[in-house]
Design a protein around this motif. Sequence first.
Motif, PDB file in Angstrom:
ATOM      1  N   LYS A  71       0.844  -1.194   0.000  1.00  0.00           N
ATOM      2  CA  LYS A  71       0.000   0.000   0.000  1.00  0.00           C
ATOM      3  C   LYS A  71       0.878   1.243   0.000  1.00  0.00           C
ATOM      4  CE  LYS A  71      -3.741   1.042   2.375  1.00  0.00           C
ATOM      5  NZ  LYS A  71      -4.756   1.399   1.366  1.00  0.00           N
ATOM      6  N   ALA A  72       0.655   2.093  -0.989  1.00  0.00           N
ATOM      7  CA  ALA A  72       1.419   3.345  -1.047  1.00  0.00           C
ATOM      8  C   ALA A  72       0.587   4.403  -1.758  1.00  0.00           C
ATOM      9  CB  ALA A  72       2.739   3.135  -1.791  1.00  0.00           C
ATOM     10  N   ASP A  73       0.988   5.678  -1.595  1.00  0.00           N
ATOM     11  CA  ASP A  73       0.305   6.776  -2.285  1.00  0.00           C
ATOM     12  C   ASP A  73       0.842   6.954  -3.701  1.00  0.00           C
ATOM     13  OD1 ASP A  73       0.689   7.960   0.871  1.00  0.00           O
ATOM     14  OD2 ASP A  73      -1.329   7.921   0.004  1.00  0.00           O
ATOM     15  N   LEU A  74       2.133   6.643  -3.866  1.00  0.00           N
ATOM     16  CA  LEU A  74       2.762   6.983  -5.135  1.00  0.00           C
ATOM     17  C   LEU A  74       3.953   6.085  -5.417  1.00  0.00           C
ATOM     18  CD1 LEU A  74       3.371  10.504  -6.522  1.00  0.00           C
ATOM     19  CD2 LEU A  74       5.381   9.078  -6.205  1.00  0.00           C
ATOM     20  N   VAL A  75       4.162   5.798  -6.704  1.00  0.00           N
ATOM     21  CA  VAL A  75       5.350   5.065  -7.143  1.00  0.00           C
ATOM     22  C   VAL A  75       6.223   6.013  -7.962  1.00  0.00           C
ATOM     23  CG1 VAL A  75       6.207   3.128  -8.492  1.00  0.00           C
ATOM     24  CG2 VAL A  75       4.050   2.920  -7.228  1.00  0.00           C
ATOM     25  N   LEU A  76       7.512   6.049  -7.612  1.00  0.00           N
ATOM     26  CA  LEU A  76       8.488   6.786  -8.422  1.00  0.00           C
ATOM     27  C   LEU A  76       9.114   5.788  -9.385  1.00  0.00           C
ATOM     28  CD1 LEU A  76      10.308   8.997  -5.740  1.00  0.00           C
ATOM     29  CD2 LEU A  76       8.937   9.824  -7.649  1.00  0.00           C
ATOM     30  N   LEU A  77       8.927   6.022 -10.677  1.00  0.00           N
ATOM     31  CA  LEU A  77       9.352   5.065 -11.704  1.00  0.00           C
ATOM     32  C   LEU A  77      10.551   5.612 -12.469  1.00  0.00           C
ATOM     33  CD1 LEU A  77       8.534   2.366 -13.128  1.00  0.00           C
ATOM     34  CD2 LEU A  77       7.150   3.765 -14.682  1.00  0.00           C
ATOM     35  N   ALA A  78      11.686   4.929 -12.308  1.00  0.00           N
ATOM     36  CA  ALA A  78      12.917   5.406 -12.949  1.00  0.00           C
ATOM     37  C   ALA A  78      13.638   4.225 -13.591  1.00  0.00           C
ATOM     38  CB  ALA A  78      13.823   6.075 -11.917  1.00  0.00           C
ATOM     39  N   ILE A  79      13.104   3.758 -14.739  1.00  0.00           N
ATOM     40  CA  ILE A  79      13.626   2.536 -15.350  1.00  0.00           C
ATOM     41  C   ILE A  79      13.955   2.655 -16.832  1.00  0.00           C
ATOM     42  CG2 ILE A  79      12.430   0.999 -13.734  1.00  0.00           C
ATOM     43  CD1 ILE A  79      10.317   0.569 -16.001  1.00  0.00           C
ATOM     44  N   ASP A  80      13.387   3.674 -17.520  1.00  0.00           N
ATOM     45  CA  ASP A  80      13.482   3.678 -18.979  1.00  0.00           C
ATOM     46  C   ASP A  80      13.049   5.047 -19.484  1.00  0.00           C
ATOM     47  OD1 ASP A  80      12.217   3.057 -21.859  1.00  0.00           O
ATOM     48  OD2 ASP A  80      13.547   1.408 -21.342  1.00  0.00           O
ATOM     49  N   SER A  81      13.420   5.361 -20.749  1.00  0.00           N
ATOM     50  CA  SER A  81      13.111   6.675 -21.309  1.00  0.00           C
ATOM     51  C   SER A  81      11.845   6.730 -22.163  1.00  0.00           C
ATOM     52  CB  SER A  81      14.274   7.140 -22.200  1.00  0.00           C
ATOM     53  OG  SER A  81      15.466   7.262 -21.448  1.00  0.00           O
ATOM     54  N   PHE A  82      11.308   5.600 -22.583  1.00  0.00           N
ATOM     55  CA  PHE A  82      10.327   5.583 -23.673  1.00  0.00           C
ATOM     56  C   PHE A  82       8.934   5.151 -23.238  1.00  0.00           C
ATOM     57  CE2 PHE A  82      13.654   6.732 -26.435  1.00  0.00           C
ATOM     58  CZ  PHE A  82      14.788   6.036 -26.034  1.00  0.00           C
ATOM     59  N   VAL A  83       7.930   5.818 -23.778  1.00  0.00           N
ATOM     60  CA  VAL A  83       6.529   5.561 -23.422  1.00  0.00           C
ATOM     61  C   VAL A  83       6.172   4.099 -23.600  1.00  0.00           C
ATOM     62  CG1 VAL A  83       4.120   6.038 -24.001  1.00  0.00           C
ATOM     63  CG2 VAL A  83       5.778   7.887 -24.025  1.00  0.00           C
ATOM     64  N   LYS A  84       6.521   3.523 -24.748  1.00  0.00           N
ATOM     65  CA  LYS A  84       6.164   2.126 -25.043  1.00  0.00           C
ATOM     66  C   LYS A  84       6.672   1.190 -23.950  1.00  0.00           C
ATOM     67  CE  LYS A  84       5.323   1.291 -29.929  1.00  0.00           C
ATOM     68  NZ  LYS A  84       6.217   1.931 -30.914  1.00  0.00           N
ATOM     69  N   ASN A  85       7.863   1.467 -23.443  1.00  0.00           N
ATOM     70  CA  ASN A  85       8.479   0.572 -22.459  1.00  0.00           C
ATOM     71  C   ASN A  85       7.931   0.759 -21.054  1.00  0.00           C
ATOM     72  OD1 ASN A  85      10.034  -0.296 -24.598  1.00  0.00           O
ATOM     73  ND2 ASN A  85      11.824   0.931 -24.042  1.00  0.00           N
ATOM     74  N   VAL A  86       7.614   2.008 -20.686  1.00  0.00           N
ATOM     75  CA  VAL A  86       7.128   2.239 -19.328  1.00  0.00           C
ATOM     76  C   VAL A  86       5.617   2.041 -19.207  1.00  0.00           C
ATOM     77  CG1 VAL A  86       9.025   3.749 -18.664  1.00  0.00           C
ATOM     78  CG2 VAL A  86       6.942   4.766 -19.647  1.00  0.00           C
ATOM     79  N   PHE A  87       4.915   2.043 -20.334  1.00  0.00           N
ATOM     80  CA  PHE A  87       3.444   1.934 -20.287  1.00  0.00           C
ATOM     81  C   PHE A  87       2.952   0.753 -19.457  1.00  0.00           C
ATOM     82  CE2 PHE A  87      -0.909   2.326 -21.380  1.00  0.00           C
ATOM     83  CZ  PHE A  87      -1.368   1.036 -21.632  1.00  0.00           C
ATOM     84  N   PRO A  88       3.446  -0.464 -19.674  1.00  0.00           N
ATOM     85  CA  PRO A  88       2.925  -1.597 -18.880  1.00  0.00           C
ATOM     86  C   PRO A  88       3.159  -1.427 -17.377  1.00  0.00           C
ATOM     87  CG  PRO A  88       4.670  -2.320 -20.394  1.00  0.00           C
ATOM     88  CD  PRO A  88       4.446  -0.895 -20.657  1.00  0.00           C
ATOM     89  N   TYR A  89       4.255  -0.780 -17.009  1.00  0.00           N
ATOM     90  CA  TYR A  89       4.529  -0.547 -15.591  1.00  0.00           C
ATOM     91  C   TYR A  89       3.528   0.452 -15.026  1.00  0.00           C
ATOM     92  CZ  TYR A  89       9.051  -2.850 -16.222  1.00  0.00           C
ATOM     93  OH  TYR A  89      10.036  -3.765 -16.481  1.00  0.00           O
ATOM     94  N   ILE A  90       3.342   1.551 -15.776  1.00  0.00           N
ATOM     95  CA  ILE A  90       2.415   2.582 -15.332  1.00  0.00           C
ATOM     96  C   ILE A  90       1.001   2.011 -15.230  1.00  0.00           C
ATOM     97  CG2 ILE A  90       1.323   4.776 -15.997  1.00  0.00           C
ATOM     98  CD1 ILE A  90       4.044   5.626 -17.174  1.00  0.00           C
ATOM     99  N   LYS A  91       0.612   1.214 -16.208  1.00  0.00           N
ATOM    100  CA  LYS A  91      -0.721   0.590 -16.213  1.00  0.00           C
ATOM    101  C   LYS A  91      -0.935  -0.211 -14.935  1.00  0.00           C
ATOM    102  CE  LYS A  91      -3.600  -2.228 -19.347  1.00  0.00           C
ATOM    103  NZ  LYS A  91      -4.149  -3.265 -18.461  1.00  0.00           N
ATOM    104  N   HIS A  92       0.038  -1.025 -14.576  1.00  0.00           N
ATOM    105  CA  HIS A  92      -0.094  -1.881 -13.394  1.00  0.00           C
ATOM    106  C   HIS A  92      -0.132  -1.047 -12.110  1.00  0.00           C
ATOM    107  CE1 HIS A  92       0.042  -5.575 -11.150  1.00  0.00           C
ATOM    108  NE2 HIS A  92       1.188  -5.275 -10.563  1.00  0.00           N
ATOM    109  N   ILE A  93       0.695  -0.026 -12.057  1.00  0.00           N
ATOM    110  CA  ILE A  93       0.717   0.862 -10.886  1.00  0.00           C
ATOM    111  C   ILE A  93      -0.642   1.532 -10.704  1.00  0.00           C
ATOM    112  CG2 ILE A  93       1.660   3.067 -10.036  1.00  0.00           C
ATOM    113  CD1 ILE A  93       4.362   2.144 -11.438  1.00  0.00           C
ATOM    114  N   VAL A  94      -1.151   2.074 -11.797  1.00  0.00           N
ATOM    115  CA  VAL A  94      -2.407   2.820 -11.771  1.00  0.00           C
ATOM    116  C   VAL A  94      -3.592   1.905 -11.470  1.00  0.00           C
ATOM    117  CG1 VAL A  94      -3.995   3.946 -13.384  1.00  0.00           C
ATOM    118  CG2 VAL A  94      -1.660   4.788 -13.152  1.00  0.00           C
ATOM    119  N   GLU A  95      -3.568   0.696 -12.013  1.00  0.00           N
ATOM    120  CA  GLU A  95      -4.659  -0.255 -11.755  1.00  0.00           C
ATOM    121  C   GLU A  95      -4.658  -0.722 -10.310  1.00  0.00           C
ATOM    122  OE1 GLU A  95      -3.998  -3.026 -14.905  1.00  0.00           O
ATOM    123  OE2 GLU A  95      -5.561  -2.132 -16.173  1.00  0.00           O
TER     124      GLU A  95
END
Lengths: 352, 352
Positions: A71-95
Amino acid sequence: MENVKVILCGLGAMGSGMAKMLLDKKGVEIVGAIDSYEGKIGKDLGEVLNVGKELNIKVSGDFKNTIKDTKADLVLLAIDSFVKNVFPYIKHIVENKMNCITIAEEMAYPYTINKELSEEMDRLAKANGVTILGTGVNPGFVLDTMIITLSAACRKVHSIYASRVNDLSPFGATVMRTQGVGTTVEEFESGIKDGSIVGHVGFQQSIPMIAKALGIELDEIVETREPIISNTHRETPYVTVEPGMVAGCAHIGYGMKDGKAVITLEHPQQIHPESEGVDTGDYIDIKGDPDLHLSIKPETPGGIGTIALAVNMIPQVVASRAGLKTMMDLPLPHAIENCFANQVAYYKEGEF
Amino acid sequence: MENVKVILCGLGAMGSGMAKMLLDKKGVEIVGAIDSYEGKIGKDLGEVLNVGKELNIKVSGDFKNTIKDTKADLVLLAIDSFVKNVFPYIKHIVENKMNCITIAEEMAYPYTINKELSEEMDRLAKANGVTILGTGVNPGFVLDTMIITLSAACRKVHSIYASRVNDLSPFGATVMRTQGVGTTVEEFESGIKDGSIVGHVGFQQSIPMIAKALGIELDEIVETREPIISNTHRETPYVTVEPGMVAGCAHIGYGMKDGKAVITLEHPQQIHPESEGVDTGDYIDIKGDPDLHLSIKPETPGGIGTIALAVNMIPQVVASRAGLKTMMDLPLPHAIENCFANQVAYYKEGEF
């Protein structure tokens, strides 16, 4: 008041820097840490960060379950430069109903690069009641946020020129390679063609953000990447550049309208610019009513600046209404010297 | 899409400037104009502004009824510098369900000067579903908004020093008098004592805004006003200053904590600073991690900048949630080159 709870996803130079910065702040705590590097997984975060004490957070290699179970308020994501690559991570975080701040350069203004994924991220964020923000020093601050803000003193803007001049000498082998430092001109041209020499990622974000905020119409964005050919001997522990060889990459982005460059952003990156009398700095010139000339000398430090922007935007993002946001959508960014939970409460109460 | 409708209240140099700027913009129209000066009342606004055509808006001298009877989204209020004086105007505007942007200096951050009236304005604004904002070039932009925004690249801020150096030579008799230009040192000291020499209005706004945004604790704000004693002969059509006489007022504000100045803002105002080798400019120095040095040279023009800030904030204010706001509460300010109605729609949709 409860602490703001943060998960770090990505513990490279930037992610580690954000974690260390958070340890020094009030009203915010790290509740999880994720990385894919074997040498970090399973270790205490304090050991990985080398802060001289245990933090009782084990670095996880399991992104999916850690995001699901923590359980957290926010995830700081620092893994990659490109939308295509970070999208699946962001999707899972947001879901999993957590806000997300990422320093992926393309996320600073992802609409131009990938309209569909941007609309999908916005839809997902709203459906889950959370906020996504891409930020950093560049793109995210120097060549967009500062330009946009400076323009507020103008009755009219005719054109914008800005330049960020930095020194790559503190960096290691990877940066030398991706900026073409120490190559011959032929090797440089070849590297640009095959994409191994990258230059700057950010003009497809900064230029459209400025254009959107100010309401400036553009037909297209044109980019050029030229070798910075050295006239002097320059060296670092990682590379030697002789006269005639390439000291770095002069990357320029032009926002064009009717064949004219209305927004021009330059980001020449090289080792030891001072060896040829070039000062590092961030320079913004607005031609309009009035003309405005701004400089930050020496330049806003790249690594520290990116770490700071990502962490400093936490309260605005946590308090924000849901959706995919960019720096132009949120209240003034700023350093934070007091309790993060108090900052969140202030922005929630005042809610723009 | 309907135009954003604006009423101008106050047609002095600033109010007139805002009106002229609005005439040049898309998606926004002037629907009313109010002034107390006999020579303007009853005339067509186009004649008062000297724009070479009729605008079919008659300048009214009746604030109460014009506000009551004219439908608009927002009133631009440019009549006075002080909260106590503008409060009744703002109250009436807000009770008639219109947003208000004012360039009254004390309104840029009114909480320190007058907590009760600030709370009352916030309550009234919320009860009527509208927003109030104080802004301008200084306070409102250079010595607060720009400092706050620049600090975002800092992991830590230890202290802030900023200075705005301008040239008063374009101004007339009133400014010469209120800044003590052309006085003897004795006359200057006397003018400071009796309040006829004012210096800058704004440190009680900028310093607390910076402190609030960054979460910096202050014990008190201390101000000093010293004569700028000229070593050279300086003159304008309105005043002559001989060596040994006063060329202007050096006004400094200190935000103090534990006996140390944590935030120092300087605003020396004089005629012809260049005559003693002093460049005009806006300078910001943040001491922290990292140190940052920003300059805008020459300085952000005062009159144009104030006009621009007031008009450029219209979309953010119209779209904002109700209440008394300051520049730290709203999205990045910026110039506007496109349709104001589209800008409002963007901010309403994205609503922070």
